[in-house]
Design an enzyme around this catalytic site. Sequence first.
Site, PDB file in Angstrom:
ATOM      1  N   ASP A 134       6.774   2.517   1.787  1.00  0.00           N
ATOM      2  CA  ASP A 134       5.718   3.516   1.636  1.00  0.00           C
ATOM      3  C   ASP A 134       6.154   4.780   0.892  1.00  0.00           C
ATOM      4  OD1 ASP A 134       3.135   4.578   1.982  1.00  0.00           O
ATOM      5  OD2 ASP A 134       3.732   5.619   3.803  1.00  0.00           O
ATOM      6  N   CYS A 240      -8.822   6.523   7.541  1.00  0.00           N
ATOM      7  CA  CYS A 240     -10.172   5.961   7.449  1.00  0.00           C
ATOM      8  C   CYS A 240     -10.057   4.457   7.216  1.00  0.00           C
ATOM      9  CB  CYS A 240     -10.936   6.621   6.302  1.00  0.00           C
ATOM     10  SG  CYS A 240     -12.608   5.982   6.063  1.00  0.00           S
TER      11      CYS A 240
END
EC number: 1.17.99.6
Length: 377
Positions: A134, A240
């Site tokens: 990441d 989200c």
Amino acid sequence: MDIVKFQQELIDYSKTIGIDKIGFASASPFDELKSRLLRQQELGYQSGFEPKDIEKRTNPELLLPGAKSIIAIALAYPAKLKDAPRSTRSERRGMFARASWGEDYHHILRDRLQKLESFILEKLPDAKLQSMVDTGELSDRAVAERAGIGWSGKNCAIITPEFGSYVYLGEMITNIPFAPDTPIEDQCGSCRACLDACPTGALVQGGQLNAQRCVSFLTQTKDFLPDEFRTKIGNRLYGCDSCQTACPKNKGIDFHFHEEMEPHPEVVKPLLKPILSISNRDFKETYGALSGSWRGKKPIQRNAIIALAHFKDRSAIPELKQVLKEDPRPVLRGTAAWALGKIGDESAIDILKEASLKEKDEQVLDEIEKGLNMLGK
């Protein structure tokens, strides 16, 4: 050494240490990605969290001289919360996105990659290896796509045939010439469910994201949230999932393979009001293990205030009043003022007028004025 045989041994070993999918890619430059990143930069679509050096992000050789291949791994994470607590009128709750359930995935993937490294070095002590998850320079998605882990969906997530897009990704650059896997053909077709589901229109088109409008990014910012996005956040505290939950490829997907990823319901769907006054120590003890805590408590608290406004939770007026009067941070005071106006209770008028007489910060005064305007004063 027989590299073909060793590659199969590595695949077999990966299954024994909790790697759900493994693939291999060449370490040649990611030229198409470079063009896309430069275009994103020109358009101002980047979040600002990305590594700055586009050359290093797209050329593995700059990260590991002599790079020959990249090993990509994927771990499936849960999509459904078991025993989820209910949000009631007097006890409203917020939500952490699925990618922040359980232990911080960076730690989980690094553990798996370290085990792979040890396995490789035991057999090939002179091997050169460079792992990342990441926050490394390489694009996890670009590597995973090239390595046949999945295809890059219109929602800008890697979608695997087995686990949908609910996967964490990591990779390891190496000087071992592993045979590359074949990329998976795009299966999104004419579907645009994710584009239609995006609350802010951040998905400009299939495969192109304006991160500045993405709710996941917005929930991680620390400043005042622009007015146009406040009504779009809902009760999201971090992240989200709209573009994932809307995806037909994720229908019925829910895997619970890894104990570390199992969410604690009260932590990932917490009561909102207690968050407003949580101490640093309690925040660290309760949320510190989540990937969603990396920006500290301020964005979570701001989002909790916006969520209370979303619910028009009149029972939260005393807590919001306290934030407005006593919190040392202008962003939280101002957001609380706006929330009091949004909730629409007449008792908020006196609270806001009183605060306006003592407040010195111009931005907070602007938010107080917004609140009073919403209340018709």
